[in-house]
Structure formats: C-alpha cells, structure tokens
Motif scaffolding. Structure first.
Motif, mmCIF file in Angstrom:
data_model
loop_
_atom_site.group_PDB
_atom_site.id
_atom_site.type_symbol
_atom_site.label_atom_id
_atom_site.label_comp_id
_atom_site.label_asym_id
_atom_site.label_seq_id
_atom_site.Cartn_x
_atom_site.Cartn_y
_atom_site.Cartn_z
ATOM 1 N N GLY A 242 0.693 -1.117 0.023
ATOM 2 C CA GLY A 242 0.033 0.068 0.100
ATOM 3 C C GLY A 242 0.846 1.397 -0.103
ATOM 4 O O GLY A 242 1.966 1.175 0.420
ATOM 5 N N THR B 43 -2.554 5.289 5.893
ATOM 6 C CA THR B 43 -3.130 5.248 4.738
ATOM 7 C C THR B 43 -2.786 4.094 3.853
ATOM 8 O O THR B 43 -3.515 3.873 2.985
ATOM 9 C CB THR B 43 -2.751 6.571 4.066
ATOM 10 O OG1 THR B 43 -3.446 7.872 4.840
ATOM 11 C CG2 THR B 43 -3.192 6.682 2.512
ATOM 12 N N ALA B 44 -1.297 3.931 3.905
ATOM 13 C CA ALA B 44 -1.007 2.592 3.080
ATOM 14 C C ALA B 44 -1.716 1.443 3.719
ATOM 15 O O ALA B 44 -1.916 0.550 2.864
ATOM 16 C CB ALA B 44 0.534 2.547 3.618
ATOM 17 N N TRP C 231 -4.696 1.144 4.631
ATOM 18 C CA TRP C 231 -6.310 1.445 4.088
ATOM 19 C C TRP C 231 -6.021 0.885 2.559
ATOM 20 O O TRP C 231 -6.937 0.220 2.169
ATOM 21 C CB TRP C 231 -6.743 2.624 4.316
ATOM 22 C CG TRP C 231 -7.589 3.011 5.538
ATOM 23 C CD1 TRP C 231 -7.070 3.635 6.782
ATOM 24 C CD2 TRP C 231 -8.755 2.422 5.930
ATOM 25 N NE1 TRP C 231 -7.820 3.501 7.528
ATOM 26 C CE2 TRP C 231 -8.987 2.775 7.409
ATOM 27 C CE3 TRP C 231 -9.601 1.385 5.316
ATOM 28 C CZ2 TRP C 231 -10.164 2.378 8.112
ATOM 29 C CZ3 TRP C 231 -10.717 0.942 5.974
ATOM 30 C CH2 TRP C 231 -11.095 1.667 7.337
ATOM 31 N N ASP C 232 -5.087 1.213 1.854
ATOM 32 C CA ASP C 232 -4.813 0.895 0.463
ATOM 33 C C ASP C 232 -4.751 -0.558 0.421
ATOM 34 O O ASP C 232 -5.338 -1.132 -0.145
ATOM 35 C CB ASP C 232 -3.767 1.698 0.079
ATOM 36 C CG ASP C 232 -3.419 1.399 -1.477
ATOM 37 O OD1 ASP C 232 -4.386 1.330 -2.130
ATOM 38 O OD2 ASP C 232 -2.219 1.579 -1.995
ATOM 39 N N LYS D 45 -7.097 -3.062 -1.367
ATOM 40 C CA LYS D 45 -6.744 -4.087 -2.551
ATOM 41 C C LYS D 45 -7.093 -5.612 -2.237
ATOM 42 O O LYS D 45 -7.455 -6.346 -2.952
ATOM 43 C CB LYS D 45 -5.119 -3.924 -2.648
ATOM 44 C CG LYS D 45 -4.753 -2.726 -3.343
ATOM 45 C CD LYS D 45 -3.310 -2.575 -3.435
ATOM 46 C CE LYS D 45 -2.663 -1.285 -4.027
ATOM 47 N NZ LYS D 45 -1.476 -1.067 -4.059
ATOM 48 N N LEU E 293 -11.494 2.797 -1.565
ATOM 49 C CA LEU E 293 -11.309 3.132 -0.219
ATOM 50 C C LEU E 293 -12.808 3.652 0.234
ATOM 51 O O LEU E 293 -13.340 3.548 1.249
ATOM 52 C CB LEU E 293 -10.162 4.155 -0.124
ATOM 53 C CG LEU E 293 -10.296 4.778 1.309
ATOM 54 C CD1 LEU E 293 -10.172 3.616 2.378
ATOM 55 C CD2 LEU E 293 -8.998 5.843 1.331
ATOM 56 N N HIS F 240 -11.627 10.306 -1.713
ATOM 57 C CA HIS F 240 -12.280 9.029 -1.199
ATOM 58 C C HIS F 240 -13.153 9.367 0.304
ATOM 59 O O HIS F 240 -14.386 9.024 0.363
ATOM 60 C CB HIS F 240 -11.345 7.834 -0.691
ATOM 61 C CG HIS F 240 -10.722 7.180 -2.111
ATOM 62 N ND1 HIS F 240 -11.507 6.235 -2.587
ATOM 63 C CD2 HIS F 240 -9.664 7.318 -2.638
ATOM 64 C CE1 HIS F 240 -10.923 5.675 -3.590
ATOM 65 N NE2 HIS F 240 -9.733 6.260 -3.571
ATOM 66 N N GLY G 201 -8.776 -0.210 -3.292
ATOM 67 C CA GLY G 201 -7.840 0.663 -2.420
ATOM 68 C C GLY G 201 -7.766 2.149 -2.910
ATOM 69 O O GLY G 201 -8.974 2.604 -3.056
ATOM 70 N N LEU G 202 -6.668 2.833 -2.791
ATOM 71 C CA LEU G 202 -6.714 4.269 -3.096
ATOM 72 C C LEU G 202 -6.797 4.053 -4.734
ATOM 73 O O LEU G 202 -7.224 5.447 -5.117
ATOM 74 C CB LEU G 202 -5.507 4.954 -3.099
ATOM 75 C CG LEU G 202 -5.083 4.986 -1.510
ATOM 76 C CD1 LEU G 202 -3.629 5.584 -1.221
ATOM 77 C CD2 LEU G 202 -5.945 6.006 -0.750
ATOM 78 N N ASP H 288 -0.988 4.235 -7.921
ATOM 79 C CA ASP H 288 0.134 4.034 -7.574
ATOM 80 C C ASP H 288 1.097 4.916 -7.851
ATOM 81 O O ASP H 288 0.886 5.920 -8.673
ATOM 82 C CB ASP H 288 0.545 2.558 -8.321
ATOM 83 C CG ASP H 288 1.523 1.735 -7.613
ATOM 84 O OD1 ASP H 288 2.321 2.268 -6.634
ATOM 85 O OD2 ASP H 288 1.851 0.628 -8.167
#
Length: 382
Positions: free
Chosen positions: A31, A91-92, A94-95, A99, A105, A303, A347-348, A351
């Motif tokens: 993430g 945040t990573a 949640w990413d 995924k 998200l 998001h 996810g977000l 990339d």
C-alpha cells in the motif's frame, strides 16, 4: 496481511517536498501513503523509520491498534510530525485493505454519498501580488470550469497591517470578484496571520465582495480567539487544517461557532478523519478537508469526501502546480470542469511512478515561506 517493511520516498516539488511511503506485506500486497509536511520532509521520514518497530509484524487491517501504538504508546506529543508519520502509514494500510477486499477506499468508509465532488481551485495565483495579476489568473480558472476558488491576498502580513497594504488586499479581493462574477464562490485564505482585531477589520472590509469563507484568520493554538472571530465576523470562518487530534476538534466544535471544518487527513489518518467528519455532522457543520500537500493527499480526500454526507468542497492544488505532477501517480486523478471523483479501482486506486519521482530530488529550499515577501511566486528558496 502482515506488514513486513516500509520504504520512503521524497519528491522535490519546488513549493513543498512531498513524502511518500510504500508499505509491504508478507503476502506481497503493498500500500502507499503520504506524509508531506511543509519544511519537515526528512524529519517525518525519520519518524516513520524510528517508529516502524511499532507496526512491522502487525496486520495492516489493525489500523486502530497501529494508530494507538504510533501515538498513545510513544507517550510523547509529536504534533504534526508524529501525525504525518501516522497518516502515511495508516493510509498505506487502508490501501492494502482495499486491495485485499477488492473495493475502492470510499466503499470501505461508508460508500458513495455524492455523484461527484465540487472542487475549488488553489495555487492558481502564482505571480506578482497585484489586482491585475489576480484578475487575469482568476479569469482563467473560471474558464476551466471551476465554480469556486481560494486565494491569500495578504502578502507577508503578520498580526497587524499598514493601511496601504490593507487596502491592497481588499483591492485584490475586489478584482477577483470582478473577474469571476457574482455566482462563483471566492474563499479568502488567512494562513493564521492576524490578531483578533485585524482579522475582524478585514472581515468587515471584505464583506461587500461576498466571500464564502474567511479561512484561518488567526493562529489555531488559541481556540478562544478563533471562536471570538467566528462569532463576530460577518463572513463565515473556516478552519481546522492545523489540528492533529480529535480532542482539538472536540474543543473547537463545543463552542458551536465554526461550522466549516477543514480537517487535514495527513495529520490525523483516515480513521480519525472519518470520526471527525461524524463529529462535525453532529454539530450541523460541513467539511472541506485541507488538500494542499501532494497529489496522493488529494486522492485520499476525494475518497473521504465521497463517503461523507456533510461534504462541502474539495480543494485542488494539483492542476496549478508543476506540469510534471500529473505523472507522479498512475493513473492521474483529474478534475473535469470543476468536479472530481475518486478512482473506482481497489484501495486508493493509484500507484506511485517511481521513475518520474526520481527525476525530482529533495532540496531544503522546497517550502512555502508564508511570511516572506513574494512567497506567492512559489519559487525555491536558495
């Protein structure tokens, strides 16, 4: 999804070094997150690595526990630096969760509350501090489809202002209103500049130009000062981007004076940000999250805003920055005629483009010197 490692990357954008993270898991899913903080990119980067023993080896799904470990368990108040480190990692996480679950998200934060998000432009007024420059640049912004735009007309002002400079600021506000017409929202940025009495003088003077809000008119530390301005100002006050914990928002909201809350997900993390949105909702307020860090911050806010019923406006800096910024994320998340939607990928939904990022190295002069004459030009400090 067990966290196994963290990588950090600094990208040298001329007006602010951006800090990104890549969080790896034993399962191979990773993430990304952002921890940008004006003037403190390497400091936040060091904090992430110093605290990584608190999250490596844990499940990326345990975002609340990771937050407690990185904030409560350290038993120190690292303020925005500690908050930025937390937000990048969280945040990573949640990413990764998105995924792993195959969902974007915003679906994990409550689902779609809006068809699209109305944006306001920021950073568009780069150049000389003259009514003519602001008029010309504002005209271009509305031609691109924006129905709201924000600007700081106050130069390097701090606490008090000489009469000549006061009048220039009001002339700039008048020029922007003239350029955009009566139906466009104009948002006046104060950048925590003024004493209470100066802020109120400006609020009265700008009223004929019908601004939608007066943002951060006084420093954030004394909430009582912000409340006093909000209660006495004829222009609605917006604030909140400086706060880094729920308690600060609770203190602000209990006065029922400020009802436009500009929380900063990059200091809070997504979980706390969503909770604060609910707190604002309970106080009959609206949110307009601060989104003037890097491009990933804007995606996170999109998001969050999509999943928040009491969303008001989405801040866009990205379209008025360096032209190479659109290549930092893949795919780019673009504004269309003044509106944006978050990606629908898991996810977000974006990339990091490591190849493009490597072209723009860190420089200590990449920051916004808001109390230095000519900061509006957003040039690197040598």
């Amino acid at each position: 999804m067990i966290i196994s490692d963290v990588e950090t990357f600094i990208v040298g954008n001329p007006w602010k070094n951006w800090l990104f993270v890549k969080l790896h898991t034993k399962e191979g899913v990773y993430g990304i997150g952002e921890g940008t903080l004006n003037g403190f990119a390497k400091t936040v980067e060091a904090a992430i690595h110093e605290l990584k023993h608190l999250f490596i080896g844990r499940s990326a799904f345990d975002v609340e526990t990771i937050s407690l470990k990185m904030i409560r368990d350290v038993y120190s108040d690292g303020g925005q630096i500690q908050g930025s480190a937390l937000a990048a990692v969280e945040t990573a996480c949640w990413d990764i969760i998105g995924k792993a679950s195959g969902q974007p998200l915003y679906k994990l934060l409550g689902g779609q509350c809006h068809d699209k998000l109305r944006c306001y432009a920021n950073g568009w007024y780069r150049g000389p501090r003259t009514p003519e420059n602001f008029y010309e640049k504002a005209t271009v912004v509305v031609e691109r489809g924006y129905t709201a735009l924000k600007f700081d007309p106050f130069g390097s002002a701090w606490r008090t202002v000489e009469k000549k400079d006061f009048n220039l600021a009001i002339d700039i506000i008048a020029a922007v209103r003239d350029a955009v017409g009566p139906d466009t929202d104009i948002l006046i940025e104060g950048h925590n500049r003024f004493s209470v009495h100066t802020a109120l003088q400006f609020a009265e003077a700008m009223l004929p130009y019908n601004p939608t809000w007066f943002e951060a008119p006084v420093p954030p530390q004394h909430i009582s000062s912000m409340v006093e301005v909000a209660r006495r100002s004829p222009v609605p006050v917006a604030c909140g981007e400086d706060y880094y914990c729920r308690e600060q928002f609770a203190e602000l909201l209990k006065h029922d004076a400020v009802h436009i809350i500009q929380l900063e997900p990059q200091y809070l993390g997504i979980s706390a940000s969503k909770q604060i949105c609910g707190m604002v909702h309970a106080h009959n307020g609206v949110i307009a999250p601060h989104s003037a860090q890097g491009p990933l911050c804007s995606v996170v806010c999109a998001h969050l805003n999509m999943a928040t019923p009491n969303f008001y406006l989405h801040e866009i800096f990205d379209e008025f920055n360096e032209p190479w910024e659109e290549f930092v994320l893949e795919p780019a998340c673009k504004v269309e005629r003044g509106y944006i939607r978050p990606p629908d990928l898991p996810g977000l939904g974006v990339d990091l483009n490591l190849e493009e990022m490597a072209k723009h190295p860190y420089h200590p002069g990449h920051y916004i010197p808001l109390f230095k004459q000519g900061w509006e030009k957003r040039e690197r400090i040598e």
